[in-house]
Every structure is written in C-alpha cells, then in structure tokens.
Design an enzyme around this catalytic site. Structure first.
Site, PDB file in Angstrom:
ATOM      1  N   SER A  35     -26.093 -27.048 -31.353  1.00 61.74           N
ATOM      2  CA  SER A  35     -27.152 -26.281 -32.005  1.00 61.74           C
ATOM      3  C   SER A  35     -28.192 -27.242 -32.556  1.00 61.74           C
ATOM      4  O   SER A  35     -27.864 -28.348 -32.988  1.00 61.74           O
ATOM      5  CB  SER A  35     -26.577 -25.439 -33.152  1.00 61.74           C
ATOM      6  OG  SER A  35     -27.594 -24.951 -33.994  1.00 61.74           O
ATOM      7  N   SER A  36     -29.445 -26.814 -32.560  1.00 62.22           N
ATOM      8  CA  SER A  36     -30.495 -27.661 -33.139  1.00 62.22           C
ATOM      9  C   SER A  36     -30.334 -27.808 -34.648  1.00 62.22           C
ATOM     10  O   SER A  36     -30.996 -28.649 -35.262  1.00 62.22           O
ATOM     11  CB  SER A  36     -31.886 -27.100 -32.801  1.00 62.22           C
ATOM     12  OG  SER A  36     -32.023 -25.774 -33.266  1.00 62.22           O
ATOM     13  N   CYS A  37     -29.430 -27.017 -35.259  1.00 62.52           N
ATOM     14  CA  CYS A  37     -29.106 -27.206 -36.676  1.00 62.52           C
ATOM     15  C   CYS A  37     -28.429 -28.551 -36.922  1.00 62.52           C
ATOM     16  O   CYS A  37     -28.316 -28.985 -38.070  1.00 62.52           O
ATOM     17  CB  CYS A  37     -28.179 -26.091 -37.165  1.00 62.52           C
ATOM     18  SG  CYS A  37     -28.900 -24.451 -37.154  1.00 62.52           S
ATOM     19  N   HIS A  44     -30.505 -13.857 -36.990  1.00 61.52           N
ATOM     20  CA  HIS A  44     -31.512 -14.890 -37.146  1.00 61.52           C
ATOM     21  C   HIS A  44     -32.876 -14.238 -37.352  1.00 61.52           C
ATOM     22  O   HIS A  44     -33.033 -13.023 -37.265  1.00 61.52           O
ATOM     23  CB  HIS A  44     -31.533 -15.796 -35.914  1.00 61.52           C
ATOM     24  CG  HIS A  44     -30.323 -16.677 -35.810  1.00 61.52           C
ATOM     25  ND1 HIS A  44     -29.244 -16.360 -35.018  1.00 61.52           N
ATOM     26  CD2 HIS A  44     -30.028 -17.858 -36.405  1.00 61.52           C
ATOM     27  CE1 HIS A  44     -28.326 -17.307 -35.130  1.00 61.52           C
ATOM     28  NE2 HIS A  44     -28.767 -18.218 -35.964  1.00 61.52           N
ATOM     29  N   LYS A  59     -20.588 -28.289 -35.783  1.00 59.48           N
ATOM     30  CA  LYS A  59     -21.167 -28.549 -34.460  1.00 59.48           C
ATOM     31  C   LYS A  59     -21.274 -30.044 -34.171  1.00 59.48           C
ATOM     32  O   LYS A  59     -21.034 -30.494 -33.042  1.00 59.48           O
ATOM     33  CB  LYS A  59     -22.538 -27.869 -34.354  1.00 59.48           C
ATOM     34  CG  LYS A  59     -22.486 -26.365 -34.258  1.00 59.48           C
ATOM     35  CD  LYS A  59     -21.844 -25.937 -32.950  1.00 59.48           C
ATOM     36  CE  LYS A  59     -21.887 -24.446 -32.730  1.00 59.48           C
ATOM     37  NZ  LYS A  59     -21.267 -24.050 -31.447  1.00 59.48           N
TER      38      LYS A  59
END
Length: 310
Positions: A105-107, A178, A138
C-alpha cells in the site's frame, strides 16, 4: 497453473475475477472463502497450501478502511494485516512455493517524503499517524518477502504497491470507506435529499492518487503472464494526483449535483500529498487505461445497482 488468490471476496479480488481477460491465464483459480480458509490460523493456512500446492499465490486479503476506521481501531489494523500476511508468506515458504505476489500500500511511505514516492523511500522516515498500524503491517510483510528472496533467489516474492483504489465492489459506508467512495455516497444523498452543502474534511487541498480497481486487476493479470520480468518491488499507479476538492467536484459533475462544499478544518486530512513514481511500472510495460471521470461513472453505476446503497 494453480493460482491461490486470498481476499477473493474483496475489492481487488472481485475485480480480478470479473476481468474480461481472465481467460489469458490458463489454469485453476483457488478462491477460498473465509469459511474455507481462516487466514488468522497458521495451521489452517499451511494445511490448505500443502493440500492444494498452488504454483503462484496472490495475497490480496486485508483489513482495510479510511481515516476514521484506521484511527478508531489501530490495534485491529496492525494485528489482522500482520497475522494474515505472516501466515500466508511463511506457509508459502515452508511449502516451497516459488512465486508470490504480495500487495502492499502507498501508506507504507513516510509522511514527509518528497513526491513522487519512490520504492526506495520505504523506512526512510516517520509514518502518517492516521494509518500507522496498517502501514507497519504492510511494511513488515514486504520486508519479509524481500528477506526470503535474499536468502534464496529461487523464491521470487514480489511486492506491488498500489496507490489508493476505488471502483466496483468498493465499500461506501462513510465509517469504513476511503475518501472517494465515501464522497460518492455523500454527494448522491445530498442530491436526492435536496441538501445544498456537502462537507469536506480539511481544506480540500491535500492531494491524492486514486486508480480504478479494474486497472489494478489488469496489472495483476499481466503480472501472472509476465511474472519473471517483474521487479521485486514496484509501485502501481496513475503517476498523477488531484486535490480532494478536485475529486469532489468531478464526482458532483458525474452525479449532477450543483450544490456547494464547506470545509471542516477540525477534521484530519492525512498526508498533504501522496502520488507514486511509476518509472518501474512503465519500464515493465504497463499503464492504467481508465480516466478519473470514466472510473467514477462506473463506480457510481455500481453504487446505484447495489440494493443496500440505493
């Protein structure tokens, strides 16, 4: 080829299974339900993989949600994503599964990293506090995949890092969703109820990158076919972002809402910008094809189809 897809009932999983070119992948898809495979129980996971002996595993299962859900339940987001990832990856390794695609995830990127976000930036700074637990889980699974390959290069355990996703089979409940699907629901309800103002968290200037989930499915179909050419870690995204205000205006145009927007500056807005660098993705030979307007139209049509949301 036997492909095990975890999370087959989720946003990513369902978009993969309904992809029009699924037939490009010859073989059998293993898509166990939660009742058939408990990812929180390592013996169950190990037994399933040992019995079915998949040639490739795509780990798309996850506990996901927007800012509200992440802030409300950080323990759940950390532990559940960590447990599922560790169990699937370790069972794959123990059963000598050589091909594995892990969805990150870009998180995972630091909150103050300069944009666009490069794969090498992971673990280079402090994480965004609103989704820190999810991000830590992640990152841990991505590093585990990296370590397994480092110890034995025969094991190609790939991590793909998608930007934010939306699309068919999304969650539209504001308490779980989201930003983009939540905005679709808010604006739809405002139009139907004659509400002339819709609230936006923060000043609306935070920038986000959203990709239609059908495009990620397309990327994953190609990843199966061209697995050996995949980088060990790769961003998957649009390569461009929009402000939150721009997303709200685009959704309003698609839905036909002509009201105004107000800003609640007391609410958290998350990172100021988050857009991934897609140089590796382009070199690999793939780009998404769905524009923002087209993706929102398809997602809104799906929303209207769902009886529980209409």
């Amino acid at each position: 080829m036997r492909i095990l897809l975890t999370g087959a009932a989720g946003l990513v999983g369902k978009n993969i299974l309904e992809h029009p070119e699924l037939g490009r992948v010859p073989g059998t898809w293993l898509t166990p339900t939660r009742a058939e495979l408990n990812l929180f129980n390592y013996p169950d996971v190990n037994r399933y993989i040992e019995t079915h002996k998949p040639d490739l595993i795509i780990h798309a299962a996850g506990t996901v949600g927007g800012i509200q859900a992440n802030m409300r339940q950080p323990v759940r987001f950390l532990l559940e994503n960590l447990d599922m990832g560790l169990h699937v990856v370790e069972a794959a390794r123990q059963n000598r599964i050589k091909k594995f695609i892990n969805l990150g995830s870009s998180c995972m990127y630091p909150k103050h990293a300069s944009n666009p976000l490069r794969e090498e930036m992971i673990l280079s700074g402090e994480l965004e506090t609103t989704n820190e637990g999810y991000a830590l889980a992640k990152i841990t699974i991505a590093k585990l995949c990296e370590y397994i390959h480092r110890e034995n290069p025969e094991y190609r355990y790939i991590t793909l890092i998608p930007c934010n996703l939306y699309g068919r089979w999304d969650k539209f409940d504001p308490n779980r969703s989201h930003m983009l699907p939540a905005a679709i629901r808010k604006i739809h309800e405002a139009k139907n109820k004659g509400i002339r103002q819709v609230e936006i968290w923060g000043d609306g200037q935070a920038r986000r990158e959203f990709m239609y989930a059908g495009d990620l499915a397309d990327c994953l179909i190609r990843a199966i076919v061209c697995f050996d050419q995949l980088p060990l870690i790769m961003n998957v995204g649009m390569g461009r972002d929009y402000s939150v205000c721009e997303y709200y205006r685009t959704i309003a145009d698609v839905i036909g809402y002509d009201g105004s927007f107000v800003h609640d500056l007391t609410k958290p807005a998350g990172m100021s910008q988050k857009v991934v660098l897609i140089t590796k993705q382009k070199s690999w030979g793939w780009t998404p094809s769905t524009s923002l307007e087209e993706g929102i139209r398809k997602t809104y049509a799906f929303y209207l189809e769902r009886e529980e949301y209409s």
